[in-house]
Scaffold this motif. Sequence first.
Motif, PDB file in Angstrom:
ATOM      1  N   SER A   1     -37.426  -0.490  17.608  1.00 37.79           N
ATOM      2  CA  SER A   1     -36.213   0.309  17.831  1.00 37.79           C
ATOM      3  C   SER A   1     -35.016  -0.581  18.128  1.00 37.79           C
ATOM      4  CB  SER A   1     -36.435   1.307  18.970  1.00 37.79           C
ATOM      5  OG  SER A   1     -36.623   0.630  20.211  1.00 37.79           O
ATOM      6  N   ILE A   2     -35.231  -1.713  18.828  1.00 34.79           N
ATOM      7  CA  ILE A   2     -34.131  -2.651  19.082  1.00 34.79           C
ATOM      8  C   ILE A   2     -33.673  -3.283  17.779  1.00 34.79           C
ATOM      9  CG2 ILE A   2     -33.433  -4.782  20.251  1.00 34.79           C
ATOM     10  CD1 ILE A   2     -35.361  -4.140  22.484  1.00 34.79           C
TER      11      ILE A   2
ATOM     12  N   LEU B   1     -37.191  -8.106  26.267  1.00 24.73           N
ATOM     13  CA  LEU B   1     -36.193  -7.034  26.388  1.00 24.73           C
ATOM     14  C   LEU B   1     -36.814  -5.662  26.163  1.00 24.73           C
ATOM     15  CD1 LEU B   1     -33.109  -8.607  24.564  1.00 24.73           C
ATOM     16  CD2 LEU B   1     -33.566  -8.494  27.009  1.00 24.73           C
ATOM     17  N   ALA B   2     -37.739  -5.579  25.208  1.00 26.24           N
ATOM     18  CA  ALA B   2     -38.412  -4.307  24.946  1.00 26.24           C
ATOM     19  C   ALA B   2     -39.173  -3.831  26.170  1.00 26.24           C
ATOM     20  CB  ALA B   2     -39.353  -4.463  23.755  1.00 26.24           C
ATOM     21  N   GLN B   3     -39.839  -4.769  26.859  1.00 27.23           N
ATOM     22  CA  GLN B   3     -40.597  -4.420  28.070  1.00 27.23           C
ATOM     23  C   GLN B   3     -39.653  -4.033  29.223  1.00 27.23           C
ATOM     24  OE1 GLN B   3     -43.252  -7.528  29.384  1.00 27.23           O
ATOM     25  NE2 GLN B   3     -44.238  -6.250  30.922  1.00 27.23           N
TER      26      GLN B   3
ATOM     27  N   ILE C   1     -27.364  -3.804  21.196  1.00 30.51           N
ATOM     28  CA  ILE C   1     -27.360  -2.406  21.638  1.00 30.51           C
ATOM     29  C   ILE C   1     -28.800  -2.035  21.970  1.00 30.51           C
ATOM     30  CG2 ILE C   1     -26.989  -0.013  20.949  1.00 30.51           C
ATOM     31  CD1 ILE C   1     -24.785  -1.018  19.077  1.00 30.51           C
ATOM     32  N   ILE C   2     -29.016  -1.534  23.172  1.00 33.31           N
ATOM     33  CA  ILE C   2     -30.352  -1.115  23.585  1.00 33.31           C
ATOM     34  C   ILE C   2     -30.462   0.397  23.365  1.00 33.31           C
ATOM     35  CG2 ILE C   2     -32.078  -1.057  25.406  1.00 33.31           C
ATOM     36  CD1 ILE C   2     -31.245  -3.881  24.526  1.00 33.31           C
ATOM     37  N   PRO C   3     -31.312   0.861  22.445  1.00 35.22           N
ATOM     38  CA  PRO C   3     -31.394   2.298  22.147  1.00 35.22           C
ATOM     39  C   PRO C   3     -31.988   3.096  23.289  1.00 35.22           C
ATOM     40  CG  PRO C   3     -33.154   1.110  21.033  1.00 35.22           C
ATOM     41  CD  PRO C   3     -32.280   0.043  21.659  1.00 35.22           C
ATOM     42  N   LYS C   4     -31.751   4.412  23.252  1.00 32.99           N
ATOM     43  CA  LYS C   4     -32.345   5.308  24.243  1.00 32.99           C
ATOM     44  C   LYS C   4     -33.831   5.482  23.960  1.00 32.99           C
ATOM     45  CE  LYS C   4     -28.494   5.925  26.276  1.00 32.99           C
ATOM     46  NZ  LYS C   4     -28.277   5.323  27.608  1.00 32.99           N
ATOM     47  N   VAL C   5     -34.572   5.858  24.995  1.00 33.48           N
ATOM     48  CA  VAL C   5     -36.012   6.067  24.845  1.00 33.48           C
ATOM     49  C   VAL C   5     -36.267   7.222  23.894  1.00 33.48           C
ATOM     50  CG1 VAL C   5     -38.153   6.600  26.058  1.00 33.48           C
ATOM     51  CG2 VAL C   5     -36.407   5.208  27.154  1.00 33.48           C
TER      52      VAL C   5
END
Length: 438
Positions: free
Chosen positions: A415-416, A405-407, A434-438
Amino acid sequence: MKKNKLFIQSIILLLTCFVSLFSYGANKLAGVRIWAAPESTRVVFDLSGSPQYSHFILTNPDRVVVDLKGGQTSVNLKKIANNSKIVKGIRISTPPNKSTLRLVIDLVKPVKANLFSLSPTAPYGNRLVVDLDDSQAAKSNTLTAPKKMRDVIVAIDAGHGGDDPGSIGASGVYEKKVVLEIAKKIAKKINSTPGMKAVMTRTGDYFVNLNKRSEIARNSKADLLISIHADAFTSSRPKGASVWVLSMRRANSEIGRWLEKKEKHSELLGGAGEIIKNTDNEQYLAMTLLDMSMDRSMAMSHNVAGKVLTNLGKVTQLHKSKPESASFAVLKSPDIPSILVETGFISNAREAKLLTQREHQTKLSNAVYKGVLSYFKTYPPTNSFLASQAKRRHTVRKGESLSVLAQRYRVSMASIKKANQLKSNGLRIGQKLIIPKV
């Protein structure tokens, strides 16, 4: 001698009759009204009869000359209220013949002029309308190229205006005035929200034709059009706010049919000349027939209407708990989701009084704003600032890991974990992240 006297008396009698007939058949100019909009001005001549007229345009200095056949007037043209940036003034000039009233509209700059007559529609009688279009101003207001992260644009339409007062309450409250105040408050809330921008179809007391309202929204690349009104009915009993969406059929409620009829009456009050003569309407008709985005627009309109109605129910009584449907021209733009908000019944004495109160207007405008914001936070348009701020969510599927998922989302595993307060790297199928913003 006696015969000569009788002859002279007969001549005088005939002349008197001739003058009386001439006066009786004259088209009297009873009044002149000037309505100024940001890019145009409308001049309305109120007449006793249907006008027979011609016109021409002169330059150096710029002016529009209108010849009214059989025209007469005692109106003091120097005392006419004028807030136009286009019109210097209106005066009478030497006519081509004695049976013509020549009116001159002195202009500040060259403009396009469109003239048309309107038959009596209560509370007005016969009218000659002169629409003056400042085309240079219209060109200067073209939009710049969109940014990468664009604003969500909401067009706010205050109903009626100018010659069209809308509904009038028992205490003399004009719908056009109330809805403009509420519309301005909604626009102010939207403009104070990062990533959102409001565009108003009218900002003052002037009439905007119904097709022009949609055109303003379209030229502004609006994501939504909200038309603000105050309800009215033949009885003073109905009360409560409502939200309307487009119906491709005639309204199925008595009040809906009344509102459809009132909208047609409003167009007669405001003047239908532009709708009749604007050749661009043919392209809009083609768009209506060919553009399949109508289904999407109507679905979105229902969704927004529901959210606005929910919030209105928290601050005022509702007429109906669900969005209602009717065939309103201002809602018919196929490419722009549109809703019509009736803020209350101006024909109900209690609600008419509430609608004039600043505190109640603020509550209503906040409710509409919250409903719109709620929708666009949930469904932000692609490439918009709101989309960049929205939380991305992911449901874990079979074979997915934290590193996968991180990739995929181009964020770090840490951060995830931090966004979801995870204590380990392990994930389970069906887990919502929840996937955080870059």
